[in-house]
Scaffold this motif. Structure first.
Motif: not given
Length: 512
Positions: A5, A8, A31, A34, A39, A42
């Motif tokens: 996360k 990202t 998105n 993720l 995932l 976030p």
């Protein structure tokens, strides 16, 4: 463990700062990442990522990305580069957007700013791997009023001339996609274990010789802003009238860059002959800075200044503010050289139906004028010189055996990466850190076998008093070898026979 996360958010900030990700697209891109990282949501608290704004290369993020992929089963050890290239490609603007922005910057701010945008993008999305390139060994050899640039390239594999020649006659596989490393279809290609991933490559489209071409920067980057111009058609290299028109079209579009074509034959034609392409960029080569040593004139083309360049191999320099006239004269030289034979200089246009003459046209704009350097080449072989009479001679193959292409012919030597370790081992012998064992060096399995004669010769001057002085002794020898290799490639030697032969050829072109 790398937190996906947090990773990202780091990648998003990096993409906004350096890869021109629009703020409006951040949620969408978040998105996508993720999902890619498996995932569901976030990070809630990201911390301070301001250090990202100071990065000059993406290495730290690429390392985190590859670690995360390995830890979470997204890639295996041997596919990590493929995976990180894919993600950097996702984060990069689409090819259409890159072209749109490039042309907009070119129109509003000039070609230099447009190239700056394109080159920086190619570095920051990890296509041009600046850190790896910086590890190359580089030095300059000053030889009177001339100089050579020499680099030991640690990222470029050494190629064999015979393997390169096979590319011209190799059967075309209907299933090979892309057909080669230069094809337009590489743009976005996922890569394989034998074909590099290209999701992060971006190219700029242009027209050359009335045909669709594109340009990209070289991932090897032998010099600053090393650009490759490539035909969209997968067709073999050739040197004809359209070649001259294409290099002139290039410098009209990129007046800040030089451009040159490899000769289109094995031994003298670089490492890729099955796809038409040129090499250029911002860097001026040592040959470009060499003066003209003798001037000539043409009654047919009085608008063109003509001279023989004071260079190691055989180079004709044309200069004119008339594109039409310099193109016509250059084309005349191309056609004349293709059929020129001079037995006194051992130049044969062909033997047994096999062509030997070709040349490399190198074009740039200087002070508003077109300058065309034409490097004359010949790839004839004999029993004494099976790798080429006008190629690096056998006594120099321990340093450079592969073809002496366009870049080396202009004075920038790209030596194989194996030499870094071999030079260090040789220096250990020369300074006494390792005992000199002639019998061991004569063993073909010995890593220094190719250098056995050079080591023996260097020891004639006695032992070096330090490792550093041993290294200098090796470097000094390599400098002379590189110079001698260029002398080897000269079709007209620097003697009376060669000079007369050169003038004989010029007279065939109506130049006196």
């Amino acid at each position: 463990m790398v937190d996906g996360k947090i990773l990202t958010e780091k990648l998003l900030r990096y993409a906004v700062k350096f890869l021109h990700l629009n703020e409006r697209d951040v949620i969408y891109m978040r998105n996508l990442l993720l999902r890619e990282f498996n995932l569901d949501a976030p990070a809630e608290d990201c911390g301070d990522f301001s250090f990202i704004d100071t990065l000059t290369v993406p290495d730290v993020l690429v390392s985190e990305l590859e670690t995360y992929a390995l830890e979470n089963g997204l890639a295996e050890e041997h596919t990590l580069n493929l995976y990180s290239t894919y993600v950097m490609g996702i984060l990069s603007p689409l090819p259409s957007k890159v072209n749109e922005d490039f042309l907009k910057i070119k129109k509003e701010q000039g070609i230099e700013k447009a190239c700056e945008y394109f080159y920086n993008l190619s570095i920051m999305n990890n296509y041009v791997q600046k850190t790896a390139i910086s590890r190359n060994l580089k030095w300059e050899y000053v030889d009177g009023d001339k100089f050579l640039e020499i680099t030991v390239n640690l990222s470029k594999p050494e190629k064999d001339n015979k393997e390169i020649a096979k590319l011209l006659t190799a059967p075309k596989s209907a299933n090979k996609y892309p057909s080669c490393l230069l094809c337009k279809e590489n743009e976005g290609f996922k890569g394989t274990l034998t074909h590099p991933a290209r999701e992060n490559i971006r190219t700029i489209s242009l027209t050359m010789g009335g045909e669709p071409w594109f340009v990209q920067y070289s991932p090897y980057a032998y010099y600053n802003e090393h650009m490759i111009a490539i035909s969209e058609a997968h067709v073999p290299m050739h040197i004809k009238k359209d070649t001259i028109e294409k290099v002139l079209d290039f410098v009209d579009f990129f007046p800040n860059y030089m451009i040159g074509s490899n000769a289109a034959l094995p031994i003298i034609g670089g490492s890729i002959l099955n796809h038409e392409h040129f090499q250029g960029g911002e860097h001026l080569m040592p040959m470009h800075k060499a003066p003209v040593k003798e001037t000539f004139t043409s009654k047919e083309f009085p608008e063109v200044k003509i001279g023989i360049v004071d260079w190691y191999n055989s180079v004709i320099r044309l200069e004119s503010d008339s594109r039409e006239k310099i193109s016509a004269l250059a084309t005349k030289i191309v056609n004349a050289w293709e059929t020129f034979t001079c037995e006194e200089c051992f130049i044969f246009a062909e033997t047994d139906g096999v062509k030997h003459n070709s040349l490399s046209p190198v074009c740039r704009i200087k002070d508003g004028k077109y300058v065309m350097d034409m490097i004359l080449r010949n790839n004839i072989t004999t029993k004494e010189y099976p790798d080429g009479v006008f190629h690096a001679h056998p006594e120099y193959h321990n340093i450079k055996k592969e073809g002496i292409g366009l870049i080396e012919a202009m004075g920038l030597f790209i030596l194989p990466g194996r030499l870094k370790k071999q030079f260090a081992m040789m220096a250990d012998i020369l300074c006494g850190n390792t005992a000199y064992d002639e019998d061991a060096l004569n063993d073909k399995e010995n890593y220094l076998y190719a250098h056995r004669d050079m080591i023996k010769d260097l020891l004639k001057d006695g032992m070096a008093d330090s490792f550093e002085s041993a290294e200098k002794r090796i470097t000094d020898r390599v400098n002379v070898i590189c110079k001698n290799i260029l002398f080897n490639t000269a079709v007209f030697k620097k003697d009376e026979v060669g000079e007369n032969g050169f003038k004989k050829f010029l007279s065939v072109c109506g130049i006196n």
